[in-house]
Design a protein around this motif. Structure first.
Motif, short mmCIF file in Angstrom:
data_model
loop_
_atom_site.label_atom_id
_atom_site.label_comp_id
_atom_site.label_asym_id
_atom_site.label_seq_id
_atom_site.Cartn_x
_atom_site.Cartn_y
_atom_site.Cartn_z
N HIS A 22 0.83 -1.20 0.00
CA HIS A 22 0.00 0.00 0.00
C HIS A 22 0.88 1.25 0.00
N LEU B 250 -3.68 3.73 -1.06
CA LEU B 250 -3.78 2.88 -2.24
C LEU B 250 -3.39 1.47 -1.83
N THR B 251 -4.31 0.55 -1.98
CA THR B 251 -4.03 -0.87 -1.78
C THR B 251 -4.07 -1.54 -3.14
N THR B 252 -3.05 -2.33 -3.44
CA THR B 252 -2.96 -2.88 -4.79
C THR B 252 -2.20 -4.20 -4.79
N ASP B 253 -2.48 -5.00 -5.80
CA ASP B 253 -1.66 -6.20 -6.01
C ASP B 253 -0.64 -5.97 -7.12
N CYS B 254 -0.50 -4.73 -7.55
CA CYS B 254 0.61 -4.34 -8.41
C CYS B 254 1.84 -4.12 -7.54
N LEU C 114 -4.60 -6.44 -12.73
CA LEU C 114 -4.20 -5.77 -11.50
C LEU C 114 -5.36 -4.97 -10.96
N PHE D 247 -6.55 -1.85 -8.15
CA PHE D 247 -6.13 -0.68 -7.37
C PHE D 247 -7.35 -0.17 -6.60
#
Length: 595
Positions: free
Chosen positions: A144, A156-160, A177, A179
């Protein structure tokens, strides 16, 4: 391609909203409320801003295709590169049922998917702070990034890979991905599946809502898009409905007519709930009526401002900010609105008319009562007392005070509707009081505003000037469209205010000189009047012209340039969207035509 323009798409969830350009770039969003500090400010900061945006760039970009997912405010943008590689971006603000309530977090979500070839992308997330003065400070964790914006901290929470975002690194997009830019709190599930589920539920919510609308047979796509957008202009927590989602987009170039429309005008909201009521959207009506009742209680039968903050604030004083360049470099950029200081007597009618409906409408969870009627009478007293007093008028002149006919007719409408409501409630003595007051106002208007030598009404007592709001005398029930006085008024408006296929509000110089752009809502009023005067083919042709002037997202701003058709003024403008709905309902074929 980054030059600011109004060809923008809107996403939102009735708590926050964002405008996204044709390249899929977030260029405008305010937080934690619609009237707050801009989280994304690029729309107001020149052709190549350093911050205040969120984009996803495709290496070798050749083509962009963008459209809404059907019957939703979920935006789909497809970027295609010269070598055929392509990505799909789905942007939305989550809104769906959760834990027996509507989940509408202060959050934006994006899903980015490869759909052809081997696309290489770069993610640039640069929120603004201090009204666009600087980039928001940030800190990062393992999956994040926190952004310290003015008035709110976003996460921002992401799996990127987070470093890809922080370093704005170009990388191969080999899988979908997700976001999620939202509150500064942990995301309580895997972000990819969580955002995907929120997307599905958000699509389902909006499609279910659209299914509740009663639509005309013709122009359904335009009506649906207008209705969704009007709902997104509501701040659901309080019931407020804002006039537009932007500030300081000028009415025409270098005009100085740059206003902040991110507030709740009683007049604008009145027209919004009337239009949506025609479609059966009772949820928005009911929520706004709660907002209105709170304003009535706070006024105690006294002065009511024409405009308030979305949290019922009276103090929305106007100021100028210098930290952004302005739309295409055109200043001033205003925050707040001086109209809150104005006397605009039409507001009393615009309070009475929607609240009177509660005394009849059995759909409402909270129908009106006799006690509500008596509280509303205090507003009517105010309307009667002020019906012949000068005000700034509905166009909010800053240095011109007149007894405007539109304001006086709205005061008449308040008394007229109270008389009818009293009859409905069996309150015969009160009905007689309000009928007599309506008669007094009518006679005064007819004596002071009618011009016998021309057989028409002027826009103010003793004045000869024309104003497009005179077309509303029919809609408000003051004059029949075929009344010779209204016919001559219509003819004069067509002669003097119609320029090409569009209508001006007025043409006389005001506080800022002569107007140079047509006012979209007035054009829709004129279309209605054309139909009422038996010229329906012309009305339909003019309506189609206005539909053709919508942005690719199906929206309109406040004003339009006669020669070029370019949109100006704040966006999206609720007035203009109301016009789309009203004209479509009026001009459409009947459903019986498809039997």
């Amino acid at each position: 391609m980054n030059r600011p323009n109004l060809d923008l798409a809107l996403i939102g969830n009735c708590a926050l909203s964002a405008l996204i350009d044709r390249n899929g770039r977030f260029v405008w969003a305010c937080a934690p409320r619609v009237d707050g500090d801009p989280l994304f400010s690029a729309l107001m900061d020149g052709d190549d801003p350093e911050h205040g945006f969120w984009d996803i760039q495709l290496e070798g970009l050749k083509r962009v295709d963008q459209a809404y997912v059907r019957n939703t405010p979920v935006l789909r943008t497809v970027l295609t590169a010269e070598d055929g590689a392509a990505v799909e971006i789905l942007d939305f603000a989550p809104r769906h049922p959760k834990h027996d309530r509507t989940y509408r977090p202060l959050a934006f979500a994006r899903v980015v998917r490869p759909i052809a070839g081997v696309p290489r992308i770069r993610v640039r997330l640069r929120p603004a702070a201090d009204w666009g003065a600087r980039r928001a400070e940030r800190t990062a964790g393992s999956n994040h990034i926190r952004y310290l914006c003015t008035g709110a901290t976003f996460r921002l929470t992401t799996d990127c890979p987070v470093s890809h975002v922080i370093n704005e690194r170009t990388f191969r997009l080999e899988r979908a991905l997700a976001f999620f830019l939202g509150p500064d709190e942990g995301y309580d599930q895997a972000v990819g599946p969580g955002v995907a589920l929120a997307l599905d539920r958000t699509v389902a919510y909006w499609r279910d809502w659209v299914r509740t609308l009663y639509l005309p047979l013709d122009w359904q796509e335009a009506v649906i898009r207008a209705a969704i957008t009007l709902k997104l202009c509501a701040y659901e927590e309080t019931g407020a409905i804002v006039a537009a989602l932007t500030t300081s987009v000028p009415e025409f170039p270098e005009s100085g007519r740059n206003w902040d429309y991110r507030y709740c005008w009683i007049r604008d909201a009145y027209y919004v709930v009337r239009a949506l009521n025609r479609l059966g959207a009772v949820d928005l009506l009911e929520n706004y009526l709660g907002y209105l009742r709170n304003l009535v209680d706070a006024s105690g039968g006294g002065h009511v401002q024409p405009v308030y903050g979305v949290g019922l604030e009276a103090e929305i004083d106007e100021r100028i900010v210098e930290t952004v360049a302005g739309y295409r470099g055109m200043k001033p950029v205003r925050v707040g609105n001086q109209a809150r200081e104005h006397l605009q007597h039409d507001v009393y009618g615009q309070i009475v008319l929607p609240l009177v409906q509660t005394l009849y409408d059995q759909r409402l969870v909270r129908p009106g009562s006799v006690e509500d009627f008596h509280a509303l009478e205090k507003v009517g007293e105010r309307a009667f007392a002020l019906h012949d007093q000068p005000d700034a008028g509905l166009w909010e002149f800053r240095t011109i005070a007149r007894v405007h006919v539109y304001s006086s007719v709205m005061c008449w409408a308040a008394c007229d509707r109270l008389a009818k409501a009293a009859d409905h409630l069996g309150l015969a003595p009160r009905a007689e009081v309000w009928r007599e007051r309506a008669r007094i106002i009518r006679e005064r208007i007819e004596a002071e505003a009618f011009l016998p030598d021309e057989g028409r009404f002027g826009a103010s007592f003793g004045g000869r000037e024309l104003d497009a709001s005179l077309l509303q005398l029919t809609d408000l029930g003051f004059l029949d469209a075929r009344d010779p006085r209204q016919v001559e008024t219509f003819n004069a408006i067509e002669r003097d205010l119609k320029k090409g296929p569009y209508l001006f509000r007025y043409v006389e110089p005001d506080d800022f000189g002569e107007p140079e752009t047509a006012f979209n809502f007035c054009t829709f009023w004129f279309i209605e009047a054309l139909h009422q005067n038996g010229r329906s083919d012309e009305a339909r042709a003019m309506f189609e012209e206005m539909l053709n002037r919508r942005t690719h997202a199906g929206l309109l701003s406040e004003d339009i340039a006669v020669e070029t058709g370019e949109l100006w003024g704040n966006y999206p403008q609720t007035y203009s969207l109301v016009g789309i709905i009203n004209c479509a309902v009026l001009l459409s074929r009947s459903w019986t035509d498809v039997r």
